[in-house]
Design an enzyme around this catalytic site. Structure first.
Site, PDB file in Angstrom:
ATOM      1  N   CYS A 210      58.615 -92.994 -50.682  1.00  0.00           N
ATOM      2  CA  CYS A 210      57.198 -92.658 -50.537  1.00  0.00           C
ATOM      3  C   CYS A 210      56.585 -93.393 -49.352  1.00  0.00           C
ATOM      4  CB  CYS A 210      56.469 -93.001 -51.837  1.00  0.00           C
ATOM      5  SG  CYS A 210      54.705 -92.724 -51.739  1.00  0.00           S
TER       6      CYS A 210
ATOM      7  N   CYS B 176      53.128 -94.750 -49.885  1.00  0.00           N
ATOM      8  CA  CYS B 176      53.082 -95.946 -50.735  1.00  0.00           C
ATOM      9  C   CYS B 176      53.513 -97.189 -49.951  1.00  0.00           C
ATOM     10  CB  CYS B 176      54.031 -95.832 -51.923  1.00  0.00           C
ATOM     11  SG  CYS B 176      54.037 -94.258 -52.725  1.00  0.00           S
ATOM     12  N   ASP B 177      54.580 -97.068 -49.180  1.00  0.00           N
ATOM     13  CA  ASP B 177      55.249 -98.269 -48.668  1.00  0.00           C
ATOM     14  C   ASP B 177      55.235 -98.431 -47.155  1.00  0.00           C
ATOM     15  OD1 ASP B 177      55.934 -98.935 -51.290  1.00  0.00           O
ATOM     16  OD2 ASP B 177      57.708 -97.659 -51.225  1.00  0.00           O
TER      17      ASP B 177
END
Ligand code: NDP
Length: 315
Positions: free
Chosen positions: A132, A135-136
């Site tokens: 993701c 997300c990261d």
């Protein structure tokens, strides 16, 4: 016996829960191993309408859950092992709960990111391996990142990651890309992205401080090579979470549930589907929430029109 059971607590399931609870149907909502769904692994959500400054994914999901609870939705944790849709009431076998009977069921179990299944991959999730970018990506400021995949997801992730990374290397197992022309062109025009095509990933390399690169086979020469990087983002698609249904509902060849066009109705009356489990195309929080609303309204109408006692009397 429940009037309705909702399986899954992403934006689809929780929106259905809000609507059905407000309609006085006291839905039972079964939460799986990732309560709140994929949004709980995201940081800021900037495109959910109504939040001009953005909202954190976990906070958004927590609020949706509270909203459903306020109107009487009941939540239980459990893993649905098996379903029996052969007659109403339907029977769900839930780990830790036993058998649950329901007049209607809404399936909103979402989809999970696919992994390559190579050594070094799963054990380094959170240490440089991710599925993701939103997300990261933030953790890879000025670092070199590999994105694996050749579809639209990979193009999108690679482009997005160039906001943070010093360099993004796109690795694909074939020389042709599956991605749409427009997405390919966008990625090709990005000079932070370099291409390592026709390479089959073999192993994620890691040291004490996390990922150091990816071992891949050059399919043209047959030789193995190591592409150095600080992060490996896997973007090879998603798998809908439909295995537990045991083939009782119609799906496409990838396993996504097939609803009747323009509705959330499945091939068995009284079973509905919403969110990513029936959507491989849009996969957005807001579109999942939209179909969650549709599922609740379809379900409410169904319960009005096909009360169980009438069905039992006809048997
Ligand atoms: P796709 O199935 O389209 O692409 C998957 C990619 O991963 C392919 O290049 C495939 O290679 C590769 N792959 C699959 N398994 C492996 C493996 N085991 N090892 C190595 N490589 C592998 O998935 P996407 O998630 O990219 O897209 C899914 C759908 O979502 C599509 O319809 C897409 O258009 C849509 N989408 C749209 C977006 C947008 O419009 N903004 C953004 C993201 C997705 P191969 O080609 O060799 O099979």
């Amino acid at each position: 016996m429940h009037k309705t059971v909702i399986i899954g607590t992403g934006p689809g399931g929780l929106t259905a829960a809000i609507y059905l609870a407000r309609a006085g149907l006291e839905p039972l909502v079964i939460e799986g191993p990732e309560p709140g769904g994929q949004l709980t692994t995201t940081t800021e959500v900037e495109n959910f309408p109504g939040f001009p400054e953005g909202v954190m994914g976990p906070e958004l999901m927590d609020n949706m859950r509270k909203q459903a609870e306020r109107f009487g939705a009941k939540f239980r944790s459990g893993w649905v092992n098996q379903v029996d849709f052969s007659q109403r009431p339907f029977t769900l076998t839930v780990e830790g709960m036993g058998e649950v009977q329901a007049e209607s069921v809404i399936i909103s179990t979402g989809a999970s990111a696919k992994y390559l299944g190579i050594p070094g991959e799963k054990e380094n999730v959170g240490r440089g391996v991710s599925t993701c970018a939103t997300c990261d990506g933030f953790f890879f400021r000025n670092k070199k990142i590999i994105v694996v995949g050749g579809g639209d997801s990979a193009m999108e992730e690679a482009n997005y990651l160039t906001r943070f990374a010093s360099e993004v290397v796109l690795v694909n197992r074939r020389s042709e890309l599956r991605a749409s022309k427009i997405m390919q062109n966008r990625a090709r025009a990005n000079d932070k992205i370099s291409w390592s095509l026709d390479r089959t990933p073999l192993e994620v390399m890691a040291g004490e401080r996390g990922v150091t690169g990816l071992k891949a086979r050059n399919n043209e020469t047959g030789l193995e090579e190591i592409i150095e990087a600080d992060g490996v983002f896997i973007a090879i698609g998603h798998t809908p979470n439909t295995k537990f249904l045991g083939g009782q509902l119609t799906t496409d060849e990838q396993g996504y549930l097939l609803v009747k066009p323009g509705t959330t109705e499945m091939n068995i009356p009284g079973v509905f589907a919403c969110g990513d489990v029936q959507d491989s195309r849009y996969r957005q929080a807001i579109s999942a929430a939209g179909t969650g609303c549709m599922a609740a309204l379809d379900c409410e109408r169904f319960l009005d029109e096909a009360p169980l006692h009438a069905e039992a009397a006809a048997r």
